[in-house]
Design an enzyme around this catalytic site. Structure first.
Site, PDB file in Angstrom:
ATOM      1  N   ARG A  86      15.843  41.997 -91.678  1.00  0.00           N
ATOM      2  CA  ARG A  86      14.616  41.302 -92.055  1.00  0.00           C
ATOM      3  C   ARG A  86      14.478  40.052 -91.195  1.00  0.00           C
ATOM      4  O   ARG A  86      15.477  39.470 -90.764  1.00  0.00           O
ATOM      5  CB  ARG A  86      14.660  40.895 -93.540  1.00  0.00           C
ATOM      6  CG  ARG A  86      14.514  42.054 -94.513  1.00  0.00           C
ATOM      7  CD  ARG A  86      13.087  42.580 -94.559  1.00  0.00           C
ATOM      8  NE  ARG A  86      12.906  43.669 -95.518  1.00  0.00           N
ATOM      9  CZ  ARG A  86      12.866  44.968 -95.196  1.00  0.00           C
ATOM     10  NH1 ARG A  86      13.002  45.359 -93.948  1.00  0.00           N
ATOM     11  NH2 ARG A  86      12.677  45.873 -96.138  1.00  0.00           N
ATOM     12  N   HIS A 142       8.067  46.203 -86.428  1.00  0.00           N
ATOM     13  CA  HIS A 142       8.679  46.704 -87.685  1.00  0.00           C
ATOM     14  C   HIS A 142       8.538  48.228 -87.790  1.00  0.00           C
ATOM     15  O   HIS A 142       8.007  48.754 -88.772  1.00  0.00           O
ATOM     16  CB  HIS A 142       8.055  46.009 -88.911  1.00  0.00           C
ATOM     17  CG  HIS A 142       8.957  46.026 -90.113  1.00  0.00           C
ATOM     18  ND1 HIS A 142       9.063  44.990 -91.003  1.00  0.00           N
ATOM     19  CD2 HIS A 142       9.818  46.983 -90.563  1.00  0.00           C
ATOM     20  CE1 HIS A 142       9.931  45.304 -91.958  1.00  0.00           C
ATOM     21  NE2 HIS A 142      10.402  46.522 -91.705  1.00  0.00           N
TER      22      HIS A 142
HETATM   23  N1  NAP Z   1      13.450  47.459 -89.707  1.00  0.00           N
HETATM   24  C1  NAP Z   1      13.172  48.457 -90.507  1.00  0.00           C
HETATM   25  O1  NAP Z   1      12.289  49.275 -90.223  1.00  0.00           O
HETATM   26  C2  NAP Z   1      13.955  48.631 -91.791  1.00  0.00           C
HETATM   27  C3  NAP Z   1      13.783  49.812 -92.516  1.00  0.00           C
HETATM   28  C4  NAP Z   1      14.545  49.988 -93.666  1.00  0.00           C
HETATM   29  C5  NAP Z   1      15.438  49.017 -94.083  1.00  0.00           C
HETATM   30  N2  NAP Z   1      15.593  47.866 -93.363  1.00  0.00           N
HETATM   31  C6  NAP Z   1      16.569  46.836 -93.799  1.00  0.00           C
HETATM   32  O2  NAP Z   1      17.874  47.388 -93.806  1.00  0.00           O
HETATM   33  C7  NAP Z   1      18.582  46.816 -94.910  1.00  0.00           C
HETATM   34  C8  NAP Z   1      19.845  47.578 -95.221  1.00  0.00           C
HETATM   35  O3  NAP Z   1      19.526  48.824 -95.833  1.00  0.00           O
HETATM   36  P1  NAP Z   1      20.685  49.785 -96.427  1.00  0.00           P
HETATM   37  O4  NAP Z   1      19.990  50.929 -97.057  1.00  0.00           O
HETATM   38  O5  NAP Z   1      21.714  50.063 -95.390  1.00  0.00           O
HETATM   39  O6  NAP Z   1      21.323  48.812 -97.537  1.00  0.00           O
HETATM   40  P2  NAP Z   1      22.638  49.051 -98.440  1.00  0.00           P
HETATM   41  O7  NAP Z   1      22.996  50.500 -98.470  1.00  0.00           O
HETATM   42  O8  NAP Z   1      22.390  48.333 -99.719  1.00  0.00           O
HETATM   43  O9  NAP Z   1      23.806  48.321 -97.609  1.00  0.00           O
HETATM   44  C9  NAP Z   1      23.898  46.942 -97.505  1.00  0.00           C
HETATM   45  C10 NAP Z   1      25.147  46.597 -96.689  1.00  0.00           C
HETATM   46  O10 NAP Z   1      25.168  45.183 -96.442  1.00  0.00           O
HETATM   47  C11 NAP Z   1      26.415  44.649 -96.907  1.00  0.00           C
HETATM   48  N3  NAP Z   1      26.211  43.290 -97.411  1.00  0.00           N
HETATM   49  C12 NAP Z   1      25.316  42.862 -98.343  1.00  0.00           C
HETATM   50  N4  NAP Z   1      25.442  41.538 -98.555  1.00  0.00           N
HETATM   51  C13 NAP Z   1      26.448  41.128 -97.743  1.00  0.00           C
HETATM   52  C14 NAP Z   1      27.066  39.877 -97.517  1.00  0.00           C
HETATM   53  N5  NAP Z   1      26.685  38.767 -98.166  1.00  0.00           N
HETATM   54  N6  NAP Z   1      28.079  39.817 -96.622  1.00  0.00           N
HETATM   55  C15 NAP Z   1      28.495  40.932 -95.964  1.00  0.00           C
HETATM   56  N7  NAP Z   1      27.955  42.159 -96.136  1.00  0.00           N
HETATM   57  C16 NAP Z   1      26.947  42.246 -97.021  1.00  0.00           C
HETATM   58  C17 NAP Z   1      26.878  45.584 -98.003  1.00  0.00           C
HETATM   59  O11 NAP Z   1      28.279  45.434 -98.184  1.00  0.00           O
HETATM   60  P3  NAP Z   1      29.104  46.407 -99.210  1.00  0.00           P
HETATM   61  O12 NAP Z   1      29.158  47.749 -98.509  1.00  0.00           O
HETATM   62  O13 NAP Z   1      30.429  45.781 -99.294  1.00  0.00           O
HETATM   63  O14 NAP Z   1      28.311  46.434-100.485  1.00  0.00           O
HETATM   64  C18 NAP Z   1      26.455  46.934 -97.418  1.00  0.00           C
HETATM   65  O15 NAP Z   1      27.422  47.385 -96.488  1.00  0.00           O
HETATM   66  C19 NAP Z   1      17.503  46.803 -95.979  1.00  0.00           C
HETATM   67  O16 NAP Z   1      17.825  45.900 -97.033  1.00  0.00           O
HETATM   68  C20 NAP Z   1      16.267  46.363 -95.212  1.00  0.00           C
HETATM   69  O17 NAP Z   1      16.185  44.958 -95.215  1.00  0.00           O
HETATM   70  C21 NAP Z   1      14.868  47.659 -92.222  1.00  0.00           C
END
Ligand code: NAP
Length: 313
Positions: free
Chosen positions: A228, A276
Site C-alpha cells: 500500500r 495499482h
Molecule cells: N498492489 C496490488 O494490486 C495489491 C493487490 C492485492 C493485495 N495487495 C496488498 O498485499 C497485502 C498482503 O496480502 P496477503 O494476502 O499476502 O496478506 P496476508 O496473507 O495476510 O499476509 C500478510 C503477511 O505480512 C506479515 N506481516 C503482517 N504484519 C507484519 C509485521 N508487523 N511485521 C512483519 N510481518 C508482518 C504476516 O506475517 P505472519 O505470516 O507472521 O502472520 C504475513 O506473512 C494486502 O494487505 C494488500 O495491502 C496489493
C-alpha cells in the site's frame, strides 16, 4: 444447517454487483442480493459483501452474520463500523495471486536483466553492453510472507533467484531464507538487490519504508512497492535515490491514487509508477471461496481467511 436463502448486501465503488451476482449464482443455489437504492428490509441482511463500509450502514443490519471484504487487504475498511460480534474475512483469489506473481516476476526480471538501464540508453541512442547474469546472482527480499508474498517467493525461487522473506512469525519455507523482528528486517534488506514490499497496511507497518530503514539497504538496490502507498515515506525514497542508496523503485501503489500529475515520481528517471494494477481479483475465480464463506456464515462457522481485527490483517 439453515435452508434459508442468504440475503447479501453488496457495496463497492470498484466492483460491479452484476458480475458478482452471476459469479455467485454458479455456486449458491439461491440467494438475494441488494444494493443501495433497492427496496429491502435491512433486518433480513445476512452477509455484507463490501469494498468499503459507508458510515452507519452495518448498524442497520440487525441480523448480520459476516462481512466479506472484496479486497485482499482490509485497510480500507474502518473496523469501528463492524459490530463486535460480526466476523470479517478478506478475499483470497487465485487470479489475484497469479497476477501479483506475474507482476513481481516482470519487475524483478526488468531489473535483473538491466532493462531499466537499456531503456535509458536506448532513449539516448547509446549502445551500452551489460552482460547477462544468472538468476542465482540476484537476491530478492520479500517483505510479507502471507498468501501473496509466499506465492511470489516460491515463484522467484523456482526461477533460480536467491530469495529471503520477512514476516512476523518467520516460519520455515523450503528454499527461502526467513527472517523476523526488526533485526531480521535490517539484515534481510542489507543483503538484497531487490526488495519487494507486500505487507498488509497496519499500525505497525505504516511508513515502514522510510529513511531510517533505507540506511540498511544495499547500495544500488531497488525497491518495489506492491503493498500500500502508506507503507512508504515518499520524500525519504526520493532522498535515498539522490543519495545513491537506492538506484531505483517501482511503485504500484502511492499514498494518493491516482497519483497527481505534478507528483515528482512521474518524471523521475529512476522511478516507474504503475496504476495499482499488480494484482486484480476476478469474481469468477473468487466466487467459490466467497460462496463457501457465505455458507459458513449462515451456519455459524468460523470464516476462511478471517481477519484478526486486533492484529489488523
Ligand atoms: N498492489 C496490488 O494490486 C495489491 C493487490 C492485492 C493485495 N495487495 C496488498 O498485499 C497485502 C498482503 O496480502 P496477503 O494476502 O499476502 O496478506 P496476508 O496473507 O495476510 O499476509 C500478510 C503477511 O505480512 C506479515 N506481516 C503482517 N504484519 C507484519 C509485521 N508487523 N511485521 C512483519 N510481518 C508482518 C504476516 O506475517 P505472519 O505470516 O507472521 O502472520 C504475513 O506473512 C494486502 O494487505 C494488500 O495491502 C496489493
Amino acid at each position: 444447517m439453515t435452508n434459508a436463502a442468504p440475503h447479501l448486501y453488496f457495496c463497492s465503488a470498484l466492483d460491479k454487483a452484476e458480475d458478482w451476482r452471476s459469479a455467485l449464482a454458479a455456486h449458491l443455489p439461491a440467494f438475494k442480493m441488494s444494493v443501495e437504492g433497492d427496496d429491502y428490509d435491512p433486518a433480513t441482511v445476512d452477509v455484507a459483501l463490501v469494498w468499503t463500509i459507508p458510515d452507519g450502514l452495518l448498524a442497520r443490519f440487525s441480523d448480520l452474520k459476516a462481512v466479506l471484504s472484496l479486497g485482499a487487504g482490509v485497510n480500507q475498511i474502518d473496523p469501528s463500523q463492524i459490530p463486535a460480534h460480526v466476523p470479517l474475512a478478506r478475499l483470497v483469489d487465485e487470479t489475484l495471486t497469479r497476477t501479483m506473481v506475474d507482476y513481481a516476476k516482470a519487475v524483478v526480471y526488468r531489473y535483473h536483466r538491466c532493462l531499466d538501464q537499456f531503456e535509458k540508453a536506448s532513449n539516448d541512442a547509446r549502445w551500452m553492453f551489460i552482460a547477462p547474469k544468472a538468476t542465482s546472482e540476484t537476491f530478492v527480499a520479500i517483505l510479507g510472507l502471507g498468501q501473496l508474498g509466499r506465492a511470489i517467493a516460491f515463484a522467484l525461487r523456482d526461477e533460480g533467484f536467491r530469495v529471503g522473506g520477512w514476516s512476523r512469525s518467520a516460519q520455515p519455507l523450503a528454499g527461502i531464507e526467513t527472517f523476523a523482528e526488526r533485526h531480521g528486517l535490517t539484515t534481510l534488506v542489507s543483503r538484497a538487490d531487490i526488495v519487494i514490499n507486500v505487507l498488509p497496511l497496519t499500525r505497525h507497518t505504516t511508513h515502514i519504508l522510510c529513511g531510517e530503514l533505507f540506511q540498511y539497504f544495499r547500495r544500488g538496490s531497488r525497491l518495489v512497492n506492491i503493498g500500500r502507498g502508506q507503507h512508504l515515506v515518499e520524500d525519504d525514497l526520493l532522498q535515498a535515490i539522490s543519495a545513491g542508496i537506492l538506484s531505483g523503485a517501482t511503485l504500484d501503489v502511492t499514498a494518493v491514487e491516482p497519483l497527481p500529475p505534478s507528483h515528482p515520481f512521474w518524471h523521475h528517471p529512476d522511478i516507474l509508477v504503475t496504476p495499482h494494477v499488480a494484482g486484480l481479483s476476478s469474481p469468477t475465480s473468487a466466487a467459490p471461496m466467497v460462496a463457501h464463506n457465505i455458507r459458513r456464515a449462515m451456519t455459524g462457522q468460523v470464516l476462511l481467511n478471517q481477519v484478526d481485527l486486533a492484529r489488523g490483517y
